[in-house]
Design a protein around this motif. Structure first.
Motif, short mmCIF file in Angstrom:
data_model
loop_
_atom_site.label_atom_id
_atom_site.label_comp_id
_atom_site.label_asym_id
_atom_site.label_seq_id
_atom_site.Cartn_x
_atom_site.Cartn_y
_atom_site.Cartn_z
N ALA A 26 1.05 1.26 0.39
CA ALA A 26 1.49 1.12 -1.00
C ALA A 26 0.83 -0.13 -1.59
CB ALA A 26 3.00 1.02 -1.07
N ARG A 27 0.40 -0.04 -2.87
CA ARG A 27 -0.42 -1.11 -3.45
C ARG A 27 0.17 -1.56 -4.79
NH1 ARG A 27 -5.71 -2.39 -2.39
NH2 ARG A 27 -5.92 -0.46 -1.19
N ASP A 28 0.32 -2.86 -4.95
CA ASP A 28 0.80 -3.41 -6.22
C ASP A 28 -0.24 -3.18 -7.31
OD1 ASP A 28 0.92 -5.92 -8.19
OD2 ASP A 28 2.94 -5.53 -7.42
N ALA A 29 0.18 -2.63 -8.45
CA ALA A 29 -0.76 -2.28 -9.52
C ALA A 29 -1.38 -3.50 -10.17
CB ALA A 29 -0.05 -1.43 -10.59
N THR A 30 -0.70 -4.64 -10.13
CA THR A 30 -1.22 -5.85 -10.79
C THR A 30 -2.10 -6.67 -9.86
OG1 THR A 30 0.77 -5.94 -12.16
CG2 THR A 30 -0.58 -7.95 -12.04
N THR A 31 -1.58 -6.98 -8.68
CA THR A 31 -2.32 -7.84 -7.75
C THR A 31 -3.19 -7.07 -6.78
OG1 THR A 31 -0.52 -7.82 -6.13
CG2 THR A 31 -0.43 -9.49 -7.88
N HIS A 32 -2.97 -5.72 -6.69
CA HIS A 32 -3.69 -4.86 -5.75
C HIS A 32 -3.40 -5.23 -4.29
CE1 HIS A 32 -5.86 -3.24 -9.16
NE2 HIS A 32 -6.22 -4.46 -9.51
N GLU A 33 -2.29 -5.91 -4.06
CA GLU A 33 -1.89 -6.29 -2.71
C GLU A 33 -1.24 -5.10 -2.01
OE1 GLU A 33 0.99 -9.61 -0.50
OE2 GLU A 33 1.01 -9.36 -2.68
N LEU A 34 -1.56 -4.92 -0.71
CA LEU A 34 -0.96 -3.85 0.08
C LEU A 34 0.46 -4.24 0.52
CD1 LEU A 34 -3.93 -2.78 2.37
CD2 LEU A 34 -3.02 -1.55 0.39
N PHE A 35 1.30 -3.22 0.73
CA PHE A 35 2.67 -3.46 1.21
C PHE A 35 2.63 -4.09 2.60
CE2 PHE A 35 6.87 -2.12 2.83
CZ PHE A 35 7.66 -2.58 1.79
N GLY A 36 1.79 -3.57 3.47
CA GLY A 36 1.47 -4.23 4.72
C GLY A 36 2.47 -4.05 5.85
N PHE A 37 2.08 -4.55 7.02
CA PHE A 37 2.88 -4.38 8.24
C PHE A 37 4.17 -5.20 8.19
CE2 PHE A 37 -1.31 -3.09 9.78
CZ PHE A 37 -0.99 -1.96 10.51
N ASP A 38 4.10 -6.41 7.68
CA ASP A 38 5.28 -7.28 7.71
C ASP A 38 6.40 -6.70 6.85
OD1 ASP A 38 3.94 -8.99 9.38
OD2 ASP A 38 3.30 -10.35 7.77
N ARG A 39 6.09 -6.26 5.66
CA ARG A 39 7.13 -5.69 4.80
C ARG A 39 7.65 -4.38 5.38
NH1 ARG A 39 3.31 -7.45 0.82
NH2 ARG A 39 4.15 -9.10 -0.56
N THR A 40 6.75 -3.59 5.99
CA THR A 40 7.19 -2.34 6.61
C THR A 40 8.16 -2.60 7.75
OG1 THR A 40 5.07 -1.29 6.04
CG2 THR A 40 6.40 -0.22 7.73
N LEU A 41 7.84 -3.60 8.58
CA LEU A 41 8.74 -3.96 9.68
C LEU A 41 10.11 -4.40 9.15
CD1 LEU A 41 9.23 -4.50 12.72
CD2 LEU A 41 8.26 -6.80 12.35
N ALA A 42 10.09 -5.15 8.03
CA ALA A 42 11.34 -5.70 7.49
C ALA A 42 12.28 -4.62 6.99
CB ALA A 42 11.02 -6.68 6.37
N ILE A 43 11.75 -3.48 6.55
CA ILE A 43 12.62 -2.43 6.00
C ILE A 43 12.76 -1.25 6.96
CG2 ILE A 43 11.97 -3.03 3.64
CD1 ILE A 43 10.19 -0.53 3.59
N SER A 44 12.20 -1.35 8.15
CA SER A 44 12.15 -0.19 9.06
C SER A 44 13.51 0.27 9.54
CB SER A 44 11.26 -0.51 10.27
OG SER A 44 11.82 -1.60 11.02
N ALA A 45 14.53 -0.58 9.46
CA ALA A 45 15.86 -0.19 9.92
C ALA A 45 16.70 0.43 8.80
CB ALA A 45 16.59 -1.40 10.51
N LEU A 46 16.18 0.46 7.59
CA LEU A 46 16.91 1.02 6.46
C LEU A 46 16.92 2.54 6.54
CD1 LEU A 46 15.51 -1.19 3.53
CD2 LEU A 46 17.71 -1.44 4.73
N PRO A 47 17.81 3.19 5.79
CA PRO A 47 17.77 4.65 5.73
C PRO A 47 16.44 5.14 5.16
CG PRO A 47 19.86 3.83 4.88
CD PRO A 47 18.99 2.64 5.09
#
Length: 640
Positions: A588-609
């Protein structure tokens, strides 16, 4: 009714002037017309005394409106013409008809100004029928009148040198008929250019409509501008010559449109053959667009000698003519067959403006020179609008054929997308199985109409889960067909084995030779007691209750028969959640900064529904298909 009105209009234009001519000849006793083109004396300069009836003009040069003016008076700001005109002896009003440039001169009869004064040159209109009374119905008793004409010769090259070109005296009725006859002839010469303007403008609007429907086809946009500017280069000069509009329109609109036509034509040709213009062409287009206004302003102010306009126009537009032909020939030789179809229309379009410039250049030395034309009644067909009509018909047919083909291709593509969507709706489970001891959640959000992600969940005989989640390369119907193949194969394999590594091996074997792309996948088996086996094929690692599980890496499916897949085993405790997802979350990519969501953010939300994981990635900026599958082991209550 519309056809009847059109016929009446044609009869008015073609037959009306001829009838007017017959009226002049039918009553020779009362209808008197006398040509007064000869015998005028002309003088360069401006002095109110020149209007006086007793002014001595014997030293002035003599001229005739039918011939060129003497060199000594052919240029300058103001000139005076004088002539003593004999009036018919019969009673009744006598008028003077001047065919000339309206608002560029004023008439004096026996020292008294008749009609309007000279006005701004921006309002001058050529070839107009202007009537001035020489004697009233009561009569003055005089047999002659002294007519003086104060004429302003605008120094611009756009001026034709004479403020008026024909003088006729006669009875009021005869003068009125003669004026109508000249007006009919003039309007007849405007019929064809105006028709070209109307038809090409409608064609331009149609093309802009095509562009609105198919915004990716930029050739429609460029061609719409090309036709519009080309029509204006045909119609406005004709309106200038035959008095349909002030000739300042030609200086500041019609003439610049010639440059705009070539600039837009270059854009159209490049878009049509699917080639981007080079830096030289871009700079050349900018010059063609920005040059006309300042250059024509200086021309209008008389800062250049006669002939400069035509030489500059032909010199500046000749490279465009050559460029268009060279680009089309090269494109055709490179295999673009449509480029050949554009050659003839482009030759017609470019030749018209170029020949018109040549005609004007030759006319500076020989005013009688003109390229051949065809006259049907009073409607005149010359080479320029004729070439324009040929260009319109040819290019219109070509674009219609291309639009029709593109429309068919789009319809076929849409049909394929509908088929792929239907297949996908069948293959992606809408209702998840109810398997005792497990809570299952899934979310699937394709980035486009049809995505390449998939998942399947099957209950195992005796209890437990067998699941697979994957990502097929490509989009549309081919990807949907590969998903169908994988899902069908997975269900078939599940009848004989529940081993994840064997499942992936079978899927890989099935894809070989049947797909141009590849597929990443992960297969999972979980027993009722929590014992699990996982195998991966080039896919993202799964997450177990908020931490990443590193599995033994292996090649994606469909690349090679030698790929080997191995199981990783573990045990899920009650309330442990195994999260499987595709790279649409990670990328997933931020439309303004073009930054990727990345591994760290994915790990942080991986336990969510699953729904919250997918929604978080979508809010960040979805750029690819998103599929999330969560498998949670829950304690099974004991039976009483």
């Amino acid at each position: 009714m519309r056809n009847v009105l059109l016929i009446l209009l044609v009869l008015t234009v073609v037959v009306g002037p001829a009838r007017a001519q017959s009226e002049i000849q039918s009553e020779p006793g009362t209808q008197i017309l006398v040509r007064e083109d000869d015998g005028w004396r002309v003088h360069l300069g401006d002095n109110p005394a020149y209007a006086a009836p007793n002014f001595d003009d014997s030293t002035w040069e003599q001229t005739s409106f039918a011939n060129d003016l003497p060199d000594s008076v052919s240029h300058g700001n103001s000139r005076w013409f004088r002539k003593r005109i004999a009036l018919p002896a019969q009673a009744g009003p006598i008028d003077l008809l001047l065919i000339g440039t309206q608002a560029s001169f004023e008439v004096y009869v026996d020292g008294e100004r008749i009609g309007d004064p000279i006005r701004s040159s921006l309002r001058w209109r050529k070839d107009q029928e202007l009537i001035f009374p020489l004697r009233s119905a009561a009569g003055s008793g005089n047999n002659t009148v002294e007519v003086a004409i104060r004429s302003h010769l605008y120094p611009a090259e756009f001026s034709d040198g004479l403020s008026f070109t024909r003088a006729t005296t006669g009875t009021s009725a005869a003068i009125e008929v003669a004026a109508r006859a000249h007006q009919g002839t003039r309007v007849g010469k405007l019929v064809f250019p105006i028709a070209v303007l109307v038809v090409m403008s409608l064609a331009a609007l149609l093309l802009l409509g095509f562009f609105y429907e198919q915004p990716a086809r930029r050739e429609y946009l460029w061609l719409g501008f090309t036709l519009l500017f080309y029509a204006l280069t045909i119609a406005i000069p004709a309106m200038d010559i035959y008095g349909g509009a002030p000739y300042s329109w030609n200086a500041f609109l019609g003439d610049p449109c010639l440059y705009f036509f070539f600039a837009s034509q270059l854009g159209f040709i490049h878009s049509f053959i699917g080639r981007s213009p080079g830096r030289f062409v871009r700079i050349y287009q900018v010059v063609l667009i920005l040059l006309p206004l300042p250059f024509n302003t200086l021309l209008w102010r008389g800062r250049f000698a006669n002939g400069t306009l035509e030489w500059v126009e032909n010199s500046l537009t000749l490279p465009a003519i050559v460029l268009v032909l060279v680009i089309l020939v090269r494109a055709y030789r490179a295999g673009n067959r449509e480029a050949r179809l554009l050659l003839l229309p482009s030759v017609f379009a470019n030749a018209a403006g170029f020949l018109f410039g040549i005609e004007l250049i030759v006319q500076t030395h020989d005013p009688s020179f003109a390229f051949p034309s065809l006259n049907l009644g009073l409607v005149r067909f010359n080479f320029e609008p004729t070439f324009a009509a040929t260009y319109l018909l040819s290019i219109g047919l070509l674009i219609f054929l291309r639009y029709d083909q593109v429309s068919r291709d789009q319809a076929q593509t849409q049909a394929e997308l509908e088929s792929a969507r239907t297949i996908q709706q069948i293959l992606i489970p809408e209702e998840l199985p109810n398997i005792p001891g497990f809570r299952i959640e899934s979310v699937y959000h394709p980035a486009q109409q049809v995505g390449g992600d998939f998942f399947q969940i099957l209950p195992i005989e005796g209890g437990g889960i067998l699941a697979v989640l994957g990502d097929v390369s490509g989009k549309g119907l081919p990807a949907a067909m590969n998903v169908a193949l994988l899902v069908g194969t997975f269900r078939t394999l599940a009848e004989t084995t529940t081993d994840p590594a064997e499942i992936l091996t079978g899927l890989n074997r099935r894809l070989l030779g049947r797909s141009k792309g590849f597929t990443t996948a992960i297969a999972v088996r979980i027993a009722p007691n929590g014992e699990a086996a996982l195998a991966i094929a080039g896919h993202l690692n799964p997450y177990l209750s908020g931490r990443e599980l590193v599995l033994e890496a292996a090649l994606p499916l469909g690349l090679t028969a030698e790929a080997e897949y191995a199981n990783t085993t573990l045990t899920l405790a009650p309330d442990d959640t195994l999260t499987l997802l595709t790279d649409g979350v990670l990328e997933a990519r931020d439309a303004t900064t073009h930054e990727l969501f990345g591994f760290d953010r994915t790990l942080a939300i991986s336990a969510l529904p699953a729904a919250e994981i997918a929604a978080t990635a979508q809010r960040f900026g979805q750029d690819d298909d998103i599929a999330v599958l969560t498998l949670t082991r829950v304690a099974v209550p004991l039976k009483s």
